[in-house]
Design an enzyme around this catalytic site. Structure first.
Site, PDB file in Angstrom:
ATOM      1  CE  LYS A  15      -3.158   2.643   3.032  1.00  0.00           C
ATOM      2  NZ  LYS A  15      -4.034   2.645   4.224  1.00  0.00           N
ATOM      3  CG  ASP A  35      -5.525   7.968   4.505  1.00  0.00           C
ATOM      4  OD1 ASP A  35      -6.463   8.573   3.932  1.00  0.00           O
ATOM      5  OD2 ASP A  35      -5.693   6.966   5.230  1.00  0.00           O
ATOM      6  CE  LYS A  67      -6.575   8.833   7.951  1.00  0.00           C
ATOM      7  NZ  LYS A  67      -7.195   7.793   8.794  1.00  0.00           N
ATOM      8  CG  ASP A 124      -1.925   5.305   4.922  1.00  0.00           C
ATOM      9  OD1 ASP A 124      -1.766   4.261   5.583  1.00  0.00           O
ATOM     10  OD2 ASP A 124      -3.013   5.638   4.417  1.00  0.00           O
ATOM     11  CG  ASP A 140      -9.850   7.588   6.618  1.00  0.00           C
ATOM     12  OD1 ASP A 140      -8.782   7.528   5.983  1.00  0.00           O
ATOM     13  OD2 ASP A 140      -9.911   7.802   7.842  1.00  0.00           O
ATOM     14  CD  GLU A 177      -6.650   5.224   2.464  1.00  0.00           C
ATOM     15  OE1 GLU A 177      -7.603   5.338   3.249  1.00  0.00           O
ATOM     16  OE2 GLU A 177      -5.490   4.975   2.850  1.00  0.00           O
ATOM     17  NE  ARG A 197     -10.743  -1.109   4.130  1.00  0.00           N
ATOM     18  CZ  ARG A 197     -11.307  -1.275   5.317  1.00  0.00           C
ATOM     19  NH1 ARG A 197     -12.447  -1.931   5.432  1.00  0.00           N
ATOM     20  NH2 ARG A 197     -10.750  -0.785   6.403  1.00  0.00           N
TER      21      ARG A 197
HETATM   22  N1  BES Z   1      -4.241   4.650   6.901  1.00  0.00           N
HETATM   23  C1  BES Z   1      -5.352   4.361   7.716  1.00  0.00           C
HETATM   24  C2  BES Z   1      -5.029   3.365   8.832  1.00  0.00           C
HETATM   25  C3  BES Z   1      -4.052   3.829   9.870  1.00  0.00           C
HETATM   26  C4  BES Z   1      -4.493   4.388  11.050  1.00  0.00           C
HETATM   27  C5  BES Z   1      -2.704   3.648   9.689  1.00  0.00           C
HETATM   28  C6  BES Z   1      -3.586   4.791  12.007  1.00  0.00           C
HETATM   29  C7  BES Z   1      -1.807   4.045  10.653  1.00  0.00           C
HETATM   30  C8  BES Z   1      -2.250   4.618  11.820  1.00  0.00           C
HETATM   31  C9  BES Z   1      -6.493   3.774   6.893  1.00  0.00           C
HETATM   32  O1  BES Z   1      -6.559   4.185   5.583  1.00  0.00           O
HETATM   33  C10 BES Z   1      -7.764   4.211   7.550  1.00  0.00           C
HETATM   34  O2  BES Z   1      -8.005   5.381   7.554  1.00  0.00           O
HETATM   35  N2  BES Z   1      -8.489   3.256   8.096  1.00  0.00           N
HETATM   36  C11 BES Z   1      -9.676   3.539   8.795  1.00  0.00           C
HETATM   37  C12 BES Z   1     -10.721   2.552   8.338  1.00  0.00           C
HETATM   38  C13 BES Z   1     -12.122   2.927   8.720  1.00  0.00           C
HETATM   39  C14 BES Z   1     -12.591   4.131   7.956  1.00  0.00           C
HETATM   40  C15 BES Z   1     -13.014   1.738   8.446  1.00  0.00           C
HETATM   41  C16 BES Z   1      -9.403   3.378  10.276  1.00  0.00           C
HETATM   42  O3  BES Z   1      -8.629   2.492  10.657  1.00  0.00           O
HETATM   43  O4  BES Z   1      -9.915   4.175  11.046  1.00  0.00           O
HETATM   44 ZN    ZN Z   2      -4.731   4.774   4.736  1.00  0.00          ZN
HETATM   45 ZN    ZN Z   3      -7.638   6.020   5.339  1.00  0.00          ZN
END
Ligand code: BES
Ligand code: ZN
Ligand code: ZN
Length: 493
Positions: A258, A263, A270, A281, A340, A342, A344
């Protein structure tokens, strides 16, 4: 700088040597001047009487020479010695006075092979810990940019150690490349700039292929493209191939990363606090890139392909909306409920494309995929998900051996109902039902179309750390490079 020799340096500020239980050690002519050695022995003796638990002793022999004695216990593992090398590094890293270090391992009463392995581990740990990212600091550097100590290994086996060190140097350079990429700020490391950095690896004999937006559109990589469409920075999918196997037609091992260069969350924005952390990210992709550098440098006897999806997730007039439906490369349609989630989407296309295009023996993806994995495992283990027990066991063992630990979570068809969409084939999140990291992995699994063995590593808690850990200073860790290098070396070469 590292030098291997069988003679002591003329001028040194530090001497470090190995000792056994009770800090017993053998000396050698030239290690110390006579009066110096007397002092060293007296100090060690005094310490022995105190019966302390310490593993490293340090003291000033005189105003110009500092001495470190490193205790190597009988049952010590290579990882333990790496950590000793790292903690020695920490001791001298910020001392401006220290320029030249004589490292003498032969003082330990042990057989040749052990001495060689311990020496290698000590140097490796030392070097991994010495990493610094200060290229953007222009002030208060006290004339010194970066780490500039001379480490001289002095041993009667220095030639053998030097030869064997080449593979470890390849690992260090791969880890450092990963850390550099992760540390770069997002205004510098845009997807386009990232592509240029990857193209530099061609010098090492790696084959690099870049798909731009036009090519991806033609191929139908719409899930990946949707994530990047809100950004002025264009998206890319890059493959990097290393063909080192004797049998050129050997199916490759595929590693997928990834690479979300920043992000923001997109329209599902966010919160401001800590958003800056989302520059990391792209760490999954950086591990893939760093590892391929390592494999090329050490001329690994395996066929390996790395595939990275590079995008920036931004809000904007053309950004993807919650509610959008995209048709992925696999043909499956995805309803975007939260922009968010994204990573996946990027990986869905990268995984199906990799499976379809390279027909790999197996695939492993790495991603800072979910915040939920940090809730579950913190900064100690990465999450492991797999459709294949054998591959999963190998990943687990390879990680344990280099102290990059992973812990397996389940996948199960019953989780599917959480991501079945009412209007498309699949939706990118579930608002109820929990299991955030598992549903993300379960989502990825839907994009593996031919049952290729696959493992997913959620490294959100491991890629970047505000605190220093054993082998890394604070910041980007490079977690994953050593694990995957060990996996390939142990099982596939
Ligand atoms: N890049 C984030 C995940 C992340 C969070 C990485 C903290 C490192 C530290 C990912 O893209 C994301 O935003 N995931 C969300 C998913 C949710 C919207 C279902 C999350 O984990 O909050
Ligand atoms: Zn992300
Ligand atoms: Zn995200």
């Amino acid at each position: 700088m590292l030098k291997f020799s069988n003679k002591f340096s003329n001028s040194r500020d530090v001497v470090v040597f190995f000792a056994g239980e009770g800090f017993a050690f053998k000396s050698k002519e030239g290690l110390f001047a006579e009066n110096e050695e007397k002092k060293v022995r007296l100090f060690v003796k005094g310490f022995q009487n105190l019966n302390q638990k310490e593993k490293i002793l340090s003291f000033d022999v005189n105003e110009k020479l500092k001495c470190f004695v490193v205790k190597i216990s009988k049952k010590v593992s290579n990882s333990d010695v790496e950590e000793l090398g790292a903690s020695f590094c920490l001791n001298i890293k910020n001392s401006k006075k220290v320029k030249t270090i004589d490292f003498y391992p032969d003082s330990l009463n042990a057989e040749k092979n052990k001495l060689i392995n311990y020496s290698l581990s000590f140097i490796h740990g030392f070097n991994l810990k010495s990493y610094d990212f200060n290229k953007y600091k222009t002030q208060n550097l006290e004339n010194e940019k970066g780490f500039s100590k001379n480490l001289h290994l002095i041993s009667s086996f220095s030639n053998e150690i030097e030869k064997k060190y080449k593979d470890l140097k390849a690992v260090e350079d791969g880890v450092f490349l990963t850390r550099d990429l992760v540390s770069e700020p997002p205004n510098i490391l845009t997807p386009e700039h990232y592509v240029k950095e990857i193209l530099k690896l061609k010098q090492l004999g790696l084959k690099v292929n870049v798909l731009d937006e036009k090519k991806m559109k033609n191929l139908g990589l719409n899930a990946l493209l949707g994530v990047g469409q809100g950004s002025v920075n264009k998206s890319y999918l890059v493959s990097i191939e290393w063909n080192g196997s004797k049998n050129k037609k050997d199916k490759p091992i595929a590693l997928v990363g990834k690479g979300v260069c920043f992000d923001t969350g997109g329209i599902s924005l966010k919160p401001a606090r800590f958003m800056e952390e989302m520059k990391y990210d792209m760490a999954g992709s950086a591990v893939v890139v760093g590892l391929l550098k390592t494999l090329a440098m050490r001329k690994a006897k395996a066929n390996v392909v790395g595939v990275v999806g590079l995008v920036e997730n931004m809000p904007g007039g053309n950004a993807q909306r919650p509610g959008d439906i995209v048709k992925s490369f696999s043909g499956k349609t995805i309803e975007i409920l939260n922009t968010d989630a994204e990573g996946r989407l990027v990986l869905a296309d990268a995984l199906s494309y990799t499976e379809n295009n390279f027909k790999p023996k197996f695939m492993i993806d790495l991603a800072t995929l979910t915040g939920a994995i940090i809730v579950g495992l913190g900064e100690e283990y990465a999450g492991l998900f797999s459709n294949n027990d054998e591959l999963s066991d190998k990943v687990f063992k390879s990680g344990m051996e280099v102290n990059e630990k992973v812990w397996r979570f389940p996948l199960h068809k019953n989780y599917d109902k959480l991501i079945d969409s009412t209007v498309a084939d699949v939706q990118n999140i579930n608002y109820s039902g929990g299991a955030g990291s598992i549903t993300a992995a379960q989502f990825l699994q839907r994009f593996i179309l031919n049952n290729t063995p696959w493992a997913h590593l959620d490294i959100a808690g491991m890629a970047f750390s505000k605190k220093a850990a054993n082998l890394n200073p604070r910041g980007a860790t490079g977690f994953g490079v050593r694990l995957l290098n060990n996996l390939i070396k142990k099982y596939y070469e």
